[in-house]
Design a protein around this motif. Sequence first.
Motif, PDB file in Angstrom:
ATOM      1  N   ARG A 265      44.714  41.794  38.225  1.00 41.50           N
ATOM      2  CA  ARG A 265      45.437  40.540  38.482  1.00 41.50           C
ATOM      3  C   ARG A 265      45.837  39.854  37.169  1.00 41.50           C
ATOM      4  N   THR A 266      44.890  39.794  36.240  1.00 39.85           N
ATOM      5  CA  THR A 266      45.169  39.155  34.950  1.00 39.85           C
ATOM      6  C   THR A 266      46.314  39.873  34.240  1.00 39.85           C
ATOM      7  N   HIS A 267      46.259  41.204  34.244  1.00 35.99           N
ATOM      8  CA  HIS A 267      47.299  42.014  33.614  1.00 35.99           C
ATOM      9  C   HIS A 267      48.668  41.710  34.265  1.00 35.99           C
ATOM     10  N   PHE A 298      42.953  56.190  48.300  1.00 38.82           N
ATOM     11  CA  PHE A 298      43.663  55.046  47.722  1.00 38.82           C
ATOM     12  C   PHE A 298      45.182  55.192  47.802  1.00 38.82           C
ATOM     13  N   LYS A 299      45.644  56.373  48.184  1.00 37.16           N
ATOM     14  CA  LYS A 299      47.071  56.676  48.085  1.00 37.16           C
ATOM     15  C   LYS A 299      47.953  55.670  48.826  1.00 37.16           C
ATOM     16  N   GLU A 300      47.517  55.269  50.023  1.00 40.70           N
ATOM     17  CA  GLU A 300      48.323  54.344  50.825  1.00 40.70           C
ATOM     18  C   GLU A 300      48.477  52.997  50.111  1.00 40.70           C
ATOM     19  N   PHE A 301      47.379  52.512  49.536  1.00 38.49           N
ATOM     20  CA  PHE A 301      47.445  51.258  48.778  1.00 38.49           C
ATOM     21  C   PHE A 301      48.359  51.407  47.556  1.00 38.49           C
ATOM     22  N   ARG A 302      48.236  52.536  46.876  1.00 42.83           N
ATOM     23  CA  ARG A 302      49.044  52.742  45.673  1.00 42.83           C
ATOM     24  C   ARG A 302      50.537  52.705  46.016  1.00 42.83           C
ATOM     25  N   THR A 303      50.877  53.389  47.095  1.00 40.42           N
ATOM     26  CA  THR A 303      52.281  53.426  47.533  1.00 40.42           C
ATOM     27  C   THR A 303      52.796  52.015  47.804  1.00 40.42           C
ATOM     28  N   LYS A 304      51.965  51.196  48.455  1.00 37.34           N
ATOM     29  CA  LYS A 304      52.383  49.821  48.754  1.00 37.34           C
ATOM     30  C   LYS A 304      52.483  48.985  47.477  1.00 37.34           C
ATOM     31  N   LEU A 305      51.529  49.163  46.569  1.00 36.40           N
ATOM     32  CA  LEU A 305      51.540  48.381  45.328  1.00 36.40           C
ATOM     33  C   LEU A 305      52.794  48.652  44.492  1.00 36.40           C
ATOM     34  N   ILE A 314      51.745  41.531  46.388  1.00 39.57           N
ATOM     35  CA  ILE A 314      50.820  42.288  45.523  1.00 39.57           C
ATOM     36  C   ILE A 314      49.431  41.665  45.571  1.00 39.57           C
ATOM     37  N   ASN A 315      49.364  40.337  45.501  1.00 41.78           N
ATOM     38  CA  ASN A 315      48.053  39.672  45.552  1.00 41.78           C
ATOM     39  C   ASN A 315      47.355  39.900  46.890  1.00 41.78           C
ATOM     40  N   ASP A 316      48.129  39.919  47.978  1.00 46.58           N
ATOM     41  CA  ASP A 316      47.542  40.221  49.294  1.00 46.58           C
ATOM     42  C   ASP A 316      46.974  41.641  49.322  1.00 46.58           C
ATOM     43  N   LEU A 318      45.947  43.367  46.693  1.00 44.89           N
ATOM     44  CA  LEU A 318      44.752  43.407  45.831  1.00 44.89           C
ATOM     45  C   LEU A 318      43.545  42.822  46.556  1.00 44.89           C
ATOM     46  N   SER A 319      43.776  41.770  47.329  1.00 45.41           N
ATOM     47  CA  SER A 319      42.674  41.186  48.122  1.00 45.41           C
ATOM     48  C   SER A 319      42.189  42.177  49.179  1.00 45.41           C
ATOM     49  N   ALA A 320      43.123  42.886  49.786  1.00 44.49           N
ATOM     50  CA  ALA A 320      42.757  43.891  50.800  1.00 44.49           C
ATOM     51  C   ALA A 320      41.963  45.033  50.173  1.00 44.49           C
ATOM     52  N   ILE A 321      42.357  45.439  48.971  1.00 43.87           N
ATOM     53  CA  ILE A 321      41.628  46.495  48.253  1.00 43.87           C
ATOM     54  C   ILE A 321      40.204  46.032  47.965  1.00 43.87           C
ATOM     55  N   GLU A 322      40.085  44.801  47.491  1.00 43.31           N
ATOM     56  CA  GLU A 322      38.758  44.250  47.174  1.00 43.31           C
ATOM     57  C   GLU A 322      37.871  44.216  48.410  1.00 43.31           C
ATOM     58  N   LEU A 323      38.447  43.773  49.488  1.00 42.24           N
ATOM     59  CA  LEU A 323      37.691  43.662  50.746  1.00 42.24           C
ATOM     60  C   LEU A 323      37.245  45.033  51.238  1.00 42.24           C
ATOM     61  N   LYS A 324      38.184  45.961  51.299  1.00 41.36           N
ATOM     62  CA  LYS A 324      37.878  47.294  51.837  1.00 41.36           C
ATOM     63  C   LYS A 324      36.823  48.004  50.999  1.00 41.36           C
TER      64      LYS A 324
END
Length: 330
Positions: A265-267, A298-305, A314-316, A318-324
């Motif tokens: 997120r910082t980056h 992780f592929k599905e998340f990467r594709t969306k990102l 993007i922030n949503d 990242l939050s979903a990644i953190e949660l999962k």
Amino acid sequence: MSVRIGNIDLGEFPLLLAPMEDVSDPPFRYVCKQNGADMMYTEFISSEGLIRDAAKSRQKLDIFEYERPIGIQIFGSDIDHMREATEIATQANPDLMDINYGCPVKNVACRGAGASLLQDIDKMVAMTKAVVEATHLPVTVKTRLGWDDNTKNVYEVAERLQDVGIKALTIHGRTRAQMYKGQADWALIRDIKKNPRIQIPIFGNGDIDSPHKAAAWRMEYEVDGMMIGRASIGYPRIFREIKHFFKTGEILDGPTITERVNVCRTHLMKSMEWKGEKTGIFEMRRHYSNYFKGLENFKEFRTKLVTAPTVTEINDLLSAIELKYSAEMV
């Protein structure tokens, strides 16, 4: 004993961030600085681009107070153009100037720049002298062992470049012919460090990817510090981990998923601050897979990102990644 480059005090055993094309821009440098990098360099900048006032080259001169000490790295094949580019870059007020004599890629080395100069030591010395004389700043050099296995001439390079005034030398433990393949060989770097004629700091570069290796090679090869490149991509905390191990002999626990998301997120925020939202989002796309390397499915998340067009999306994600992945790691 502190390591010094001119008037710059880098502490006892500095860890340097390598200049990496399309990677070590100000947003990436910010997260590396936060994680303890002692000195950093810009991406390498074409002397021709600076002289022509090319927008991309000029933008690479952007440096910020929080990054200090920082060096601007330039490359080129024409001595007069390198002198002129040095004068331009000096006006950006870095702490030092660095010359790239190590880049192995075709469109640099085959145009007579970067590692190509390892085939013409006299020209390399003349070019270095011109750069030293064109600036009041300390000048450092990054290079390789030689062009190929038959021309490992960096021992001579170190002596001759010191004689014309460079203040530190970073050596990547491969030849140009090796590119980034095979193992980096630090034995010749140690020989140069032990050469009684050499009075400037010698930094080793190549394959430092863990605290254990950094500590072992610090003892074995007796360099003054280390430059870290590829191992920091997506993992800027490598600097913090190595420093912690040097200090305590203990390995830090690996980052939590929350920590990984926060650095990402910082980056992203810094990328948008520097380049504007649209370009910042676009340029950040190359980093996501590195920040989340090793996560299963992780592929599905990467594709969306890499396709998400807005910072909110993007922030949503990242939050979903953190949660999962927080739930999976419990």
